[in-house]
Write an enzyme that holds these catalytic residues in place. Structure first.
Site, PDB file in Angstrom:
ATOM      1  N   GLY A  38     -12.052   2.362   4.289  1.00 11.43           N
ATOM      2  CA  GLY A  38     -11.157   1.317   4.716  1.00 11.43           C
ATOM      3  C   GLY A  38     -11.250   0.565   6.260  1.00 11.43           C
ATOM      4  O   GLY A  38     -11.965  -0.493   6.479  1.00 11.43           O
ATOM      5  N   GLU A  50      -5.970   3.113  10.541  1.00 10.99           N
ATOM      6  CA  GLU A  50      -6.150   2.903   9.410  1.00 10.99           C
ATOM      7  C   GLU A  50      -6.414   1.241   8.590  1.00 10.99           C
ATOM      8  O   GLU A  50      -5.988   0.770   9.913  1.00 10.99           O
ATOM      9  CB  GLU A  50      -4.498   2.713   8.123  1.00 10.99           C
ATOM     10  CG  GLU A  50      -4.222   4.281   7.666  1.00 10.99           C
ATOM     11  CD  GLU A  50      -5.497   4.395   6.085  1.00 10.99           C
ATOM     12  OE1 GLU A  50      -6.478   2.950   6.308  1.00 10.99           O
ATOM     13  OE2 GLU A  50      -4.929   5.096   5.413  1.00 10.99           O
ATOM     14  N   ASP A  51      -6.824   1.494   7.881  1.00  7.97           N
ATOM     15  CA  ASP A  51      -7.165   0.041   7.401  1.00  7.97           C
ATOM     16  C   ASP A  51      -5.847  -1.555   6.835  1.00  7.97           C
ATOM     17  O   ASP A  51      -5.423  -1.910   7.792  1.00  7.97           O
ATOM     18  CB  ASP A  51      -7.910  -0.455   6.863  1.00  7.97           C
ATOM     19  CG  ASP A  51      -7.673   0.685   5.135  1.00  7.97           C
ATOM     20  OD1 ASP A  51      -7.155   1.193   5.010  1.00  7.97           O
ATOM     21  OD2 ASP A  51      -8.911  -0.052   4.250  1.00  7.97           O
ATOM     22  N   ASP A  63       0.323   0.168   2.726  1.00 13.83           N
ATOM     23  CA  ASP A  63       0.589  -0.743   1.612  1.00 13.83           C
ATOM     24  C   ASP A  63       2.297  -0.119   1.250  1.00 13.83           C
ATOM     25  O   ASP A  63       3.523  -0.693   2.149  1.00 13.83           O
ATOM     26  CB  ASP A  63      -0.005  -1.075   1.100  1.00 13.83           C
ATOM     27  CG  ASP A  63       0.394  -2.073  -0.294  1.00 13.83           C
ATOM     28  OD1 ASP A  63       1.189  -2.317  -0.192  1.00 13.83           O
ATOM     29  OD2 ASP A  63      -0.101  -1.709  -1.518  1.00 13.83           O
ATOM     30  N   LYS A  77       1.958  -4.541   5.082  1.00 16.65           N
ATOM     31  CA  LYS A  77       3.235  -5.560   4.579  1.00 16.65           C
ATOM     32  C   LYS A  77       4.605  -4.596   4.636  1.00 16.65           C
ATOM     33  O   LYS A  77       4.642  -3.860   3.251  1.00 16.65           O
ATOM     34  CB  LYS A  77       1.810  -5.007   3.108  1.00 16.65           C
ATOM     35  CG  LYS A  77       1.010  -5.482   2.879  1.00 16.65           C
ATOM     36  CD  LYS A  77       0.343  -4.968   1.669  1.00 16.65           C
ATOM     37  CE  LYS A  77      -0.990  -5.806   1.016  1.00 16.65           C
ATOM     38  NZ  LYS A  77      -1.515  -5.105  -0.164  1.00 16.65           N
ATOM     39  N   PHE A  86      -3.162  -9.485  -1.973  1.00 17.84           N
ATOM     40  CA  PHE A  86      -4.590  -8.090  -2.198  1.00 17.84           C
ATOM     41  C   PHE A  86      -5.108  -8.496  -0.776  1.00 17.84           C
ATOM     42  O   PHE A  86      -5.321  -9.556  -0.776  1.00 17.84           O
ATOM     43  CB  PHE A  86      -5.378  -8.262  -3.578  1.00 17.84           C
ATOM     44  CG  PHE A  86      -5.800  -7.043  -3.396  1.00 17.84           C
ATOM     45  CD1 PHE A  86      -5.452  -5.411  -3.399  1.00 17.84           C
ATOM     46  CD2 PHE A  86      -7.491  -7.532  -3.464  1.00 17.84           C
ATOM     47  CE1 PHE A  86      -6.590  -4.798  -3.231  1.00 17.84           C
ATOM     48  CE2 PHE A  86      -8.019  -6.711  -3.217  1.00 17.84           C
ATOM     49  CZ  PHE A  86      -8.020  -5.207  -3.482  1.00 17.84           C
ATOM     50  N   ASP A 129     -11.928  -3.412   1.197  1.00 18.66           N
ATOM     51  CA  ASP A 129     -12.315  -3.889  -0.664  1.00 18.66           C
ATOM     52  C   ASP A 129     -12.268  -4.326  -1.491  1.00 18.66           C
ATOM     53  O   ASP A 129     -10.869  -4.329  -1.803  1.00 18.66           O
ATOM     54  CB  ASP A 129     -13.494  -2.317  -0.794  1.00 18.66           C
ATOM     55  CG  ASP A 129     -12.778  -1.614  -1.371  1.00 18.66           C
ATOM     56  OD1 ASP A 129     -12.111  -1.443  -1.251  1.00 18.66           O
ATOM     57  OD2 ASP A 129     -13.250  -1.222  -2.871  1.00 18.66           O
ATOM     58  N   ARG A 153     -16.649  -4.860   2.174  1.00 18.52           N
ATOM     59  CA  ARG A 153     -16.434  -4.744   2.853  1.00 18.52           C
ATOM     60  C   ARG A 153     -16.998  -5.428   4.290  1.00 18.52           C
ATOM     61  O   ARG A 153     -16.615  -5.801   4.834  1.00 18.52           O
ATOM     62  CB  ARG A 153     -16.094  -2.852   2.867  1.00 18.52           C
ATOM     63  CG  ARG A 153     -16.233  -2.683   1.972  1.00 18.52           C
ATOM     64  CD  ARG A 153     -16.393  -0.874   1.896  1.00 18.52           C
ATOM     65  NE  ARG A 153     -15.649  -0.487   1.005  1.00 18.52           N
ATOM     66  CZ  ARG A 153     -14.849   0.621   1.199  1.00 18.52           C
ATOM     67  NH1 ARG A 153     -13.547   0.316   2.108  1.00 18.52           N
ATOM     68  NH2 ARG A 153     -14.289   1.032   0.183  1.00 18.52           N
TER      69      ARG A 153
END
Ligand code: 5GP
Length: 178
Positions: free
Chosen positions: A48, A102-103, A106, A134, A155, A162, A168
């Site tokens: 990601g 990191e992408d 969460d 988040k 989301f 993705d 992506r």
């Protein structure tokens, strides 16, 4: 930018490319100050974070290295549930400044687990950069040093992230519609 469909879900535009560019430049400027003279090793968490890491790294103007890792799941015991283990880290990180890229954070469990595994290798320090965070989903205590965007629970796809491996390649960030 308009609403798009990926498989069975609709996604609407959420963060456009120019806002992403500005946020990446803002983070890089801060990192260039913080990391000068430390020769940090950036750790891009695949898949990601690849696009974010590429754009971010291009803006880094101090001596720095980059490498790529994956977090792969395996079944733990019943009490520990799904455990993710680091794959692909060849470099010795002892006494080094490491920057995890990191992408998205969460619940934070992936990041907490990754940091714990890296700490066992005795780096000098670990910094964390994430494209998205988040805060309302966070379930553990993990310090994030560089956050491009704080977003509500929803989301997200695009810019490396993705939905079932699709999306992506989108240049912008999209959010699922209700
Ligand atoms: P955490 O362990 O913080 O709950 O989750 C981290 C991982 O979950 C991320 O690295 C990412 O793979 C996935 N994830 C969490 N939220 C999203 C999201 O909104 N979109 C996508 N595409 N993946 C997400």
């Amino acid at each position: 930018m308009s609403t798009i469909q990926i498989k069975d879900r609709l996604f609407k535009p959420y963060i456009d490319r120019s806002s992403i560019d500005s946020a990446v430049k803002r983070l890089a400027a801060q990192m260039n100050k913080d990391l000068a003279g430390k020769r940090p090793l950036f750790l891009c968490v695949l898949n990601g974070a690849f696009m974010f890491a590429a754009d971010l790294f291009r803006e880094i103007n101090v001596d720095a290295e980059i490498t790529f890792i994956r977090m792969k799941s395996y079944e733990g015991t019943q009490s520990t549930g799904i455990i993710k283990q680091i794959y692909g880290l060849q470099e010795d990180i002892k006494d080094r400044t490491v920057v995890i890229v990191e992408d998205i954070v969460d619940t934070g469990f992936t990041m907490q687990n990754l940091k714990k595994q890296l700490e066992e290798k005795n780096p000098k320090e670990i910094k964390v950069a994430t494209l998205l965070f988040k805060p309302d989903s966070l379930q553990c205590d993990v310090k994030l040093d560089y956050v491009a965007f704080e977003i509500p629970k929803a989301f997200i796809v695009g810019y490396g992230l993705d939905y079932d491996e699709l999306g992506r390649n989108l240049k912008d960030i999209y959010v699922v519609t209700e």
